[in-house]
Scaffold this active site. Sequence first.
Site, PDB file in Angstrom:
ATOM      1  N   SER A   1      54.607  61.819   5.181  1.00  0.00           N
ATOM      2  CA  SER A   1      53.744  62.109   6.342  1.00  0.00           C
ATOM      3  C   SER A   1      52.335  62.741   6.007  1.00  0.00           C
ATOM      4  O   SER A   1      51.933  63.494   6.263  1.00  0.00           O
ATOM      5  CB  SER A   1      54.465  63.055   7.039  1.00  0.00           C
TER       6      SER A   1
ATOM      7  N   ARG B   1      62.383  63.502  19.213  1.00  0.00           N
ATOM      8  CA  ARG B   1      61.956  63.968  20.592  1.00  0.00           C
ATOM      9  C   ARG B   1      62.823  63.356  21.797  1.00  0.00           C
ATOM     10  O   ARG B   1      63.041  64.216  22.739  1.00  0.00           O
ATOM     11  CB  ARG B   1      60.696  63.471  20.870  1.00  0.00           C
TER      12      ARG B   1
ATOM     13  N   CYS C   1      44.657  56.629   3.957  1.00  0.00           N
ATOM     14  CA  CYS C   1      43.402  56.442   4.484  1.00  0.00           C
ATOM     15  C   CYS C   1      42.517  57.622   3.930  1.00  0.00           C
ATOM     16  O   CYS C   1      41.206  57.397   3.597  1.00  0.00           O
ATOM     17  CB  CYS C   1      43.342  56.059   5.704  1.00  0.00           C
TER      18      CYS C   1
ATOM     19  N   ARG D   1      24.178  39.067  24.480  1.00  0.00           N
ATOM     20  CA  ARG D   1      22.624  38.215  25.198  1.00  0.00           C
ATOM     21  C   ARG D   1      22.536  36.992  24.123  1.00  0.00           C
ATOM     22  O   ARG D   1      22.328  36.187  24.686  1.00  0.00           O
ATOM     23  CB  ARG D   1      21.628  39.157  25.430  1.00  0.00           C
TER      24      ARG D   1
ATOM     25  N   ARG E   1      63.281  70.243  12.328  1.00  0.00           N
ATOM     26  CA  ARG E   1      63.584  69.519  13.355  1.00  0.00           C
ATOM     27  C   ARG E   1      64.744  68.613  13.511  1.00  0.00           C
ATOM     28  O   ARG E   1      64.905  67.509  13.937  1.00  0.00           O
ATOM     29  CB  ARG E   1      62.206  68.797  13.865  1.00  0.00           C
TER      30      ARG E   1
ATOM     31  N   TRP F   1      18.969  49.042  25.464  1.00  0.00           N
ATOM     32  CA  TRP F   1      20.074  47.885  25.420  1.00  0.00           C
ATOM     33  C   TRP F   1      20.826  48.113  24.216  1.00  0.00           C
ATOM     34  O   TRP F   1      20.099  48.225  22.922  1.00  0.00           O
ATOM     35  CB  TRP F   1      19.401  46.308  25.262  1.00  0.00           C
TER      36      TRP F   1
ATOM     37  N   VAL G   1      65.567  54.374  -2.070  1.00  0.00           N
ATOM     38  CA  VAL G   1      66.748  53.490  -1.743  1.00  0.00           C
ATOM     39  C   VAL G   1      66.691  52.092  -2.619  1.00  0.00           C
ATOM     40  O   VAL G   1      65.380  51.649  -2.610  1.00  0.00           O
ATOM     41  CB  VAL G   1      66.575  53.069  -0.409  1.00  0.00           C
TER      42      VAL G   1
END
Length: 458
Positions: free
Chosen positions: A38, A19, A42, A446, A69, A438, A79
């Site tokens: 990509s 980019r 998770c 608190r 791209r 609260w 590798v």
Amino acid sequence: MVVIGGDAAGMSAASQARRLKGPDALEIVAFERGHFASYSACGIPYWVSGDVERRDDLIARTPQEHRARNIDLRMRTEVTRIDVAGRRVRALDRESGETYWTGYDKLVIATGARPVRPALPGMDAAGVHGVQTLDDGQALLDSMGAPENAPGRHAVVVGAGYIGVEMAEAMLKRGFEVTVLNRGEQPMSTLDPDMGRLVHEAMDGLGIVTVDGAAVTGIVAGPDGRVREVTTEARAYPADVVVLGIGVEPETALAREAGLPVGAHGGLLTDPAMRVRGHEDIWAGGDCVEVLDLVAGRSRHIALGTHANKHGQVIGSNVAGGYGTFPGVVGTAVSKVCDLEIGRTGLREKDARAVGLRYVTATVESTGRAGYYPGAEPMTVKMIAEYRTGRLLGVQIVGREGAAKRVDVAAVALTAGMTVEQMTALDLGYAPPFSPVWDPVLVAARRTVAAVRGAGAA
């Protein structure tokens, strides 16, 4: 620019550099040894469970989209060596067997992490699975067989951390009888034991058998080579499928062989720009690095996609001639097992002791909505603050709907270095469908303020 690893950190770095540099100013070559790039690791437990219907729903960008791209992404290519002096990497095409060298001006190491697989008898038996990549998830689904065959079959999950409890839920939803073998005192060792006990009780209520203090000694396979039971020091547990949820380790063997620096947790060491220490043109990010814990002031290894994507953005900016840094983390993580939500950030009690901090704690019971509003469910919040100063050190939350993401308030407070007294004045959103007047986090703050004052007066 050469990138080793085609998932979150590596491809975020490649995409950000593209980019910033435009389509032609920088040649980018990326190597990925698996079948996918990509994707959301998770999300694998939710694909295995059936909550996510299709594997491809987890893929953020395909290899073809990267190539469109002008990023030369080479799939199924591993590798096998980094030659730092020669500024080149050696790659193995896993399909053809061809090996070749590629030179680099800028190198990005994003090799990720690997599931911990103990060196115990039978760990290589068919039906024993780690779950780290889409390939792993597909292998597990293939091993499980058709859903209609699940009833009466047994799944044993080894480990009760985030991966373990998520995979226990996945196997339960697939119809298996599920046993979780946990060598710790309670599930979720990222929580203090008193909060982990709440997770244990909830898992019991779901029909998941959780055995604490159970150190696995081996896997027993049948005549067909497939797993039949998991043994511990006390007894054996029947198993048709075994899922390893013990955790992960940084995948840094390649970097170690190249002489690059690794830390006490096995991850690569980088500076704030994510540059590998002592190497001007080598960067590293994602699950293969160690990061600074902003609360403890020490480095640690945390394998999370949120960090990996941020690392990639920083690396890509710096490779492209811009500037970016990754300051560190406070250790925020959320998970769930069925309808039970779990959140934590900052230090546990034992973490605070390990770095020499004196502290106080407070635990409160509240609800995620106003008590009179339909659907109000219980929530337990534990807060840890520094003795006398009241600086927030950590928060753990266990409850139902709306519990986990409340930990984000504490994560911001930790990052800002707030005291628990300052937290009590936070202007949080309130309406009966979303919170009591609260909020549970403020109630805990608190109560912790009172504990700090009481400790100071003692």
